[in-house]
Design a protein around this motif. Structure first.
Motif, PDB file in Angstrom:
ATOM      1  N   GLU A  67       0.806  -1.225   0.000  1.00  0.00           N
ATOM      2  CA  GLU A  67       0.000   0.000   0.000  1.00  0.00           C
ATOM      3  C   GLU A  67       0.845   1.284   0.000  1.00  0.00           C
ATOM      4  O   GLU A  67       0.699   2.133   0.886  1.00  0.00           O
ATOM      5  N   GLU A 108      -1.795  -2.969  -3.531  1.00  0.00           N
ATOM      6  CA  GLU A 108      -2.262  -1.584  -3.690  1.00  0.00           C
ATOM      7  C   GLU A 108      -3.789  -1.539  -3.771  1.00  0.00           C
ATOM      8  O   GLU A 108      -4.390  -2.268  -4.552  1.00  0.00           O
ATOM      9  N   ALA A 151      -2.424   0.735  -9.696  1.00  0.00           N
ATOM     10  CA  ALA A 151      -1.682  -0.528  -9.675  1.00  0.00           C
ATOM     11  C   ALA A 151      -1.675  -1.188 -11.046  1.00  0.00           C
ATOM     12  O   ALA A 151      -0.638  -1.661 -11.523  1.00  0.00           O
TER      13      ALA A 151
END
Length: 234
Positions: free
Chosen positions: A160, A191, A197
């Motif tokens: 993240e 993510e 992403a």
């Protein structure tokens, strides 16, 4: 390079990850996307040995690493940038980066890598004598990534990296992630921002309720109606 087979993660009687199987090839950037609570972070924690897996196997470069000591991960060539950054708040920026290279003794190359990190993140150079705990969230994320890269990993695990950051900082962070990937670094990206992403990765896996429900080329998943409806707000 990374082979995950039948991985399970449990917290008490709660099954967070339910026998998932996936792989990351050398030189690839692969994303694992999904909603909050899908099991993404638990997967990464099990791979990096932050927590014990309840079952399954993880192989890295042909070696089974499912039960190795967590502190041996760096020496194997795996570096984790954890959710929440995990910088050493009472150490300076420079000291945090030095900690990333603590297993290395190639001083000239360490200096070269440090200069490279400062080129990626000029803000860190400006703040190299500042305590990490006094940095902004975005600066701490830069530092966490820089510290991981200082170990010269074969595999970079990112958990993240955009979480809680202003859009302009997210843009800068992902510019560097893409640049590192373009140089051949193998990356597994967790993510929540699915669009970001998928735009950044070559392949991706979609997790829902602890299982992988979709996988394929990132560009194709970006156009998948199910993905667009569930994760892109369409």
């Amino acid at each position: 390079m990374l082979e995950v087979t039948g991985l399970r993660v449990a917290y008490g009687g709660i099954q967070a990850v339910r026998s998932i199987t996936f792989h990351v090839n050398e030189g690839e950037m692969v994303a694992l996307i999904g909603a909050n609570g899908a099991g993404k972070t638990s997967t990464l924690k099990a791979i990096s040995r932050v927590i014990d897996a309840a079952g399954g196997d993880v192989h890295f470069c042909g070696e089974k690493i499912t039960r190795i000591a967590p502190h041996d991960m760096i020496s194997k060539g795996i570096a984790l940038v954890p959710e929440g950054r995990g910088v050493f708040p009472r150490l300076t920026v420079a000291e945090n980066l030095a900690m990333g290279a603590f297993l290395r003794n190639d001083k000239p190359e360490i200096a070269t890598d440090l200069a490279k990190i400062y080129a990626y993140f000029p803000r860190l150079k400006e703040r190299e004598t500042q305590l990490a705990g006094t940095l902004s969230g975005g600066e701490q994320q830069m530092l966490a990534i820089g510290r991981a890269l200082m170990s010269r990993p074969k595999l970079l695990l990112l958990d993240e990296p955009s979480m809680g950051l202003a859009p302009i900082m997210v843009q800068k962070i992902f510019e560097v992630i893409r640049a590192v990937a373009a140089e051949g670094m193998t990356i597994l990206l967790i993510e929540q921002n699915a669009k970001l992403a998928l735009e950044s990765s070559q392949r991706a896996y979609v997790m829902e309720s602890g299982v992988i429900t979709l996988n394929g080329e990132a560009a194709k998943l970006l156009d998948d109606p199910k993905v667009r409806a569930a994760y892109l707000g369409e």
